[in-house]
Design a protein around this motif. Sequence first.
Motif, PDB file in Angstrom:
ATOM      1  N   ASN A  30      16.929  23.277 -13.672  1.00 53.10           N
ATOM      2  CA  ASN A  30      15.748  23.093 -12.819  1.00 53.10           C
ATOM      3  C   ASN A  30      14.927  21.881 -13.253  1.00 53.10           C
ATOM      4  O   ASN A  30      14.361  21.179 -12.424  1.00 53.10           O
ATOM      5  CB  ASN A  30      14.863  24.342 -12.834  1.00 53.10           C
ATOM      6  N   GLN A  31      14.857  21.626 -14.556  1.00 52.40           N
ATOM      7  CA  GLN A  31      14.081  20.501 -15.068  1.00 52.40           C
ATOM      8  C   GLN A  31      14.711  19.160 -14.712  1.00 52.40           C
ATOM      9  O   GLN A  31      14.008  18.157 -14.588  1.00 52.40           O
ATOM     10  CB  GLN A  31      13.932  20.599 -16.587  1.00 52.40           C
ATOM     11  N   VAL A  32      16.034  19.126 -14.584  1.00 50.32           N
ATOM     12  CA  VAL A  32      16.715  17.843 -14.350  1.00 50.32           C
ATOM     13  C   VAL A  32      17.362  17.768 -12.970  1.00 50.32           C
ATOM     14  O   VAL A  32      18.174  16.893 -12.708  1.00 50.32           O
ATOM     15  CB  VAL A  32      17.766  17.558 -15.453  1.00 50.32           C
ATOM     16  N   HIS A  33      16.995  18.681 -12.090  1.00 52.75           N
ATOM     17  CA  HIS A  33      17.589  18.705 -10.747  1.00 52.75           C
ATOM     18  C   HIS A  33      17.304  17.386 -10.021  1.00 52.75           C
ATOM     19  O   HIS A  33      16.182  16.869 -10.092  1.00 52.75           O
ATOM     20  CB  HIS A  33      17.032  19.885  -9.948  1.00 52.75           C
ATOM     21  N   PRO A  34      18.301  16.841  -9.332  1.00 54.44           N
ATOM     22  CA  PRO A  34      18.131  15.555  -8.635  1.00 54.44           C
ATOM     23  C   PRO A  34      16.954  15.521  -7.654  1.00 54.44           C
ATOM     24  O   PRO A  34      16.326  14.467  -7.489  1.00 54.44           O
ATOM     25  CB  PRO A  34      19.453  15.376  -7.881  1.00 54.44           C
ATOM     26  N   ASP A  35      16.614  16.635  -7.031  1.00 56.55           N
ATOM     27  CA  ASP A  35      15.492  16.674  -6.092  1.00 56.55           C
ATOM     28  C   ASP A  35      14.171  16.291  -6.770  1.00 56.55           C
ATOM     29  O   ASP A  35      13.297  15.705  -6.140  1.00 56.55           O
ATOM     30  CB  ASP A  35      15.338  18.064  -5.466  1.00 56.55           C
ATOM     31  N   LYS A  36      14.050  16.635  -8.050  1.00 59.30           N
ATOM     32  CA  LYS A  36      12.818  16.318  -8.782  1.00 59.30           C
ATOM     33  C   LYS A  36      12.708  14.824  -9.087  1.00 59.30           C
ATOM     34  O   LYS A  36      11.663  14.346  -9.482  1.00 59.30           O
ATOM     35  CB  LYS A  36      12.748  17.110 -10.087  1.00 59.30           C
ATOM     36  N   PHE A  37      13.842  14.116  -8.938  1.00 60.22           N
ATOM     37  CA  PHE A  37      13.863  12.699  -9.296  1.00 60.22           C
ATOM     38  C   PHE A  37      14.125  11.815  -8.074  1.00 60.22           C
ATOM     39  O   PHE A  37      14.525  10.674  -8.196  1.00 60.22           O
ATOM     40  CB  PHE A  37      14.920  12.455 -10.379  1.00 60.22           C
ATOM     41  N   ALA A  38      13.875  12.370  -6.886  1.00 61.67           N
ATOM     42  CA  ALA A  38      14.146  11.636  -5.642  1.00 61.67           C
ATOM     43  C   ALA A  38      13.377  10.314  -5.577  1.00 61.67           C
ATOM     44  O   ALA A  38      13.901   9.305  -5.110  1.00 61.67           O
ATOM     45  CB  ALA A  38      13.814  12.507  -4.437  1.00 61.67           C
ATOM     46  N   SER A  39      12.142  10.324  -6.055  1.00 60.50           N
ATOM     47  CA  SER A  39      11.343   9.096  -5.990  1.00 60.50           C
ATOM     48  C   SER A  39      11.267   8.388  -7.349  1.00 60.50           C
ATOM     49  O   SER A  39      10.479   7.462  -7.522  1.00 60.50           O
ATOM     50  CB  SER A  39       9.938   9.425  -5.487  1.00 60.50           C
ATOM     51  N   ALA A  40      12.102   8.811  -8.279  1.00 56.05           N
ATOM     52  CA  ALA A  40      12.087   8.210  -9.616  1.00 56.05           C
ATOM     53  C   ALA A  40      12.878   6.895  -9.622  1.00 56.05           C
ATOM     54  O   ALA A  40      13.607   6.578  -8.675  1.00 56.05           O
ATOM     55  CB  ALA A  40      12.686   9.183 -10.621  1.00 56.05           C
ATOM     56  N   SER A  41      12.730   6.164 -10.713  1.00 57.59           N
ATOM     57  CA  SER A  41      13.484   4.910 -10.860  1.00 57.59           C
ATOM     58  C   SER A  41      14.966   5.229 -11.080  1.00 57.59           C
ATOM     59  O   SER A  41      15.330   6.361 -11.413  1.00 57.59           O
ATOM     60  CB  SER A  41      12.947   4.120 -12.060  1.00 57.59           C
ATOM     61  N   ASP A  42      15.801   4.242 -10.903  1.00 62.19           N
ATOM     62  CA  ASP A  42      17.243   4.434 -11.119  1.00 62.19           C
ATOM     63  C   ASP A  42      17.527   4.876 -12.549  1.00 62.19           C
ATOM     64  O   ASP A  42      18.391   5.722 -12.778  1.00 62.19           O
ATOM     65  CB  ASP A  42      18.018   3.152 -10.799  1.00 62.19           C
ATOM     66  N   ALA A  43      16.788   4.320 -13.497  1.00 62.90           N
ATOM     67  CA  ALA A  43      16.993   4.682 -14.904  1.00 62.90           C
ATOM     68  C   ALA A  43      16.653   6.154 -15.121  1.00 62.90           C
ATOM     69  O   ALA A  43      17.391   6.869 -15.804  1.00 62.90           O
ATOM     70  CB  ALA A  43      16.146   3.793 -15.811  1.00 62.90           C
ATOM     71  N   GLU A  44      15.551   6.616 -14.545  1.00 65.47           N
ATOM     72  CA  GLU A  44      15.160   8.023 -14.680  1.00 65.47           C
ATOM     73  C   GLU A  44      16.186   8.943 -14.011  1.00 65.47           C
ATOM     74  O   GLU A  44      16.507  10.007 -14.532  1.00 65.47           O
ATOM     75  CB  GLU A  44      13.772   8.253 -14.076  1.00 65.47           C
TER      76      GLU A  44
END
Length: 171
Positions: A30-44
């Motif tokens: 849950n902490q690293v789910h791709p949905d949580k990083f949808a607006s994150a940088s490519d590195a994140e």
Amino acid sequence: MQNHFELFHLPQQFTIDLKALDSAYHEVQNQVHPDKFASASDAEKRVAMQWATRANEAYKTLKSPFKRAAYLCEINGVDLQTESNTAMPVAFLMQQMEWREALDDARAQKDRDGLEALESELRIARKKTVEQVGSLLDAQNFTQAAEMVRQLMFLEKFADEVGNVFELLPD
């Protein structure tokens, strides 16, 4: 770097609470789910994907008694020597030969009952070996456990072979 047990906040031992493992795995996912990083940088996004991949690998390792046992030996500095050390107790080698003959006979005769009997015997042997390995590992006897893990590795591979023969038999 954290080992698999540390990643999931579990005691570093063979006997683990599988419900706690499942729960910890889902928490990490849950902490690293791709949905949580949808607006994150490519590195994140890459880091999150690496964590998700690592969590998947750690989960598969700890969920499997065989893989968990091998991993515990490895992180405690005991090389399983799977390629170089093929020495086994004579009684185990004799049992292997009997099982091989039974498998060959069942395959040749398309004997489902014989195959089921072999599978049952093998299941009992695997359960007993896993219990012995677990006791040795939880007692911190990694060297002796490694010998039993090599036996367990044979049992796992042989169980796969038996399963493959089942698939080839007509219904």
